[in-house]
Design an enzyme around this catalytic site. Structure first.
Site, short mmCIF file in Angstrom:
data_model
loop_
_atom_site.label_atom_id
_atom_site.label_comp_id
_atom_site.label_asym_id
_atom_site.label_seq_id
_atom_site.Cartn_x
_atom_site.Cartn_y
_atom_site.Cartn_z
N LYS A 52 8.68 -4.10 -5.15
CA LYS A 52 8.08 -5.20 -4.38
C LYS A 52 8.13 -6.50 -5.21
O LYS A 52 8.45 -7.56 -4.67
CB LYS A 52 6.63 -4.85 -4.00
CG LYS A 52 6.56 -3.78 -2.92
CD LYS A 52 5.19 -3.18 -2.74
CE LYS A 52 5.22 -2.00 -1.77
NZ LYS A 52 3.97 -1.27 -1.66
N GLN A 96 -1.99 -1.51 -4.21
CA GLN A 96 -1.11 -0.34 -4.05
C GLN A 96 -1.96 0.92 -3.87
O GLN A 96 -2.85 1.21 -4.66
CB GLN A 96 -0.19 -0.21 -5.28
CG GLN A 96 0.82 0.91 -5.17
CD GLN A 96 1.85 0.69 -4.05
OE1 GLN A 96 2.32 -0.41 -3.82
NE2 GLN A 96 2.18 1.75 -3.34
N ASP A 119 -1.03 -6.34 3.81
CA ASP A 119 -0.82 -4.95 4.22
C ASP A 119 -1.37 -4.68 5.62
O ASP A 119 -1.19 -3.59 6.16
CB ASP A 119 -1.52 -4.01 3.22
CG ASP A 119 -0.51 -3.34 2.31
OD1 ASP A 119 0.69 -3.34 2.67
OD2 ASP A 119 -0.90 -2.83 1.25
#
Ligand code: NAP
Length: 286
Positions: A52, A96, A119
């Site tokens: 990422k 994460q 997200d």
């Protein structure tokens, strides 16, 4: 079998995002910023966060990496999130998952500013998705939606697979993948069936579908008996078995069928990263 080339589709999307980032950065006088938070040393999570960050750099997005030890308390994670919420150079915050110990992931996500929730897992954004009436509304309102489901829709659109009026089965009902994807398919006028571990007659249900999405987390779970000829099969699963990675679909068993299919790896994974950049751009533009 027609392979849906996720890598190629994702690279094309990333090139377009890079151009948009360049343009908007000039207008705003700074580049967009994405903060990543990695708690602990999980090797797979480290690889995901690493790709990422690399993707950010290639797209002209500034990345701010924040590693925390595996035993970081929930309070410490939330206090870092609050600091990033207040940081004007940070447009998106990515925590994460999974978290390594007993930290409550949803409590931590709830602390992320909904405007920086790239997200799409904050209740505010999940709520906006659920309340949206159409795909156009989701696009027009720039709703931050979970990256993997957005990537799946992008793959279907780019492959010209019609969703309207089609029967779509989503196997898996996680907040990260299955649930938001079902809402997105519904917004695209598919008739959606959500299946899970308690679903009866999964084979028959799946075999009746025009679009089958497997988001289960079990290597090679779906074989040809679950899929009809002519279907589009999207394999979200990423399952490590020894040194190898397999999807949720038994690729060898279905590869001679008359279907569209994403490989795993190389299908949904690359578009997930592209959609993360897209969400960061959306958050920056907002
Ligand atoms: P998850 O939270 O573990 O959810 C798995 C879902 O599968 C659950 O809803 C579960 O049902 C269902 N399930 C389990 N066994 C089943 C069975 N025998 N029959 C039918 N349904 C069954 O997983 P997730 O986070 O959604 O991830 C799913 C997979 O996608 C994993 O392999 C993950 O690594 C992968 N993934 C890939 C990406 C990507 O970028 N490509 C992103 C995220 C996830 P219940 O709810 O009834 O337990």
């Amino acid at each position: 079998m027609i392979l849906i080339d996720g890598k190629k589709i994702a690279l094309e999307k990333r090139a377009r995002i890079k151009e948009a980032v360049e343009k908007l950065s000039k207008e705003k006088g700074r580049a967009p910023g994405l903060a990543t938070i990695l708690v602990g040393e999980n090797p797979a999570s480290k690889i995901y966060v690493g790709s990422k960050i690399k993707a950010c750099q290639e797209a002209g997005v500034k990345s701010f990496h924040n590693p925390l030890p595996a035993d970081a308390s929930q309070k410490e994670i939330i206090s870092l999130i609050e600091k990033l919420n207040a940081d004007e150079e940070v447009d998106g915050i990515l925590l994460q998952l999974p978290l390594p110990n007993n930290q409550d992931a949803q409590e931590c996500i709830n602390a992320v500013s909904p405007f920086k929730d790239v997200d799409g897992l904050h209740p505010f954004n999940a709520g906006l998705l659920n309340l949206s009436k159409s795909w156009d509304e989701i696009v027009e309102k720039n709703i931050l939606v979970s990256c993997t489901p957005m990537g799946v829709i992008h793959l279907l659109q780019k492959t010209n697979i019609q969703m309207e009026g089609k029967t779509a089965v989503v196997i898996g009902r996680s907040n990260l993948v299955g649930k938001p994807l079902s809402m997105l398919l519904l917004a695209n006028n598919a008739t959606v069936i959500m299946a899970h571990s308690k679903t009866k007659n999964l084979k028959e249900i799946s075999k009746s579908a025009d679009i089958v999405v497997a988001a289960i987390g079990k290597a090679k779970f779906l074989n040809g008996q679950y899929i009809k000829d002519g279907a589009a099969v999207i394999d979200v699963g990423i399952n490590r078995v020894g040194e190898k990675i397999y999807g949720d679909v038994d690729f060898e068993d279905v590869k001679d069928m008359d279907i569209y299919i994403t490989p795993s790896p190389g299908g949904v994974g690359p578009t997930t990263i592209a959609m993360l950049l897209d969400n960061t751009l959306k958050a920056f533009a907002k």
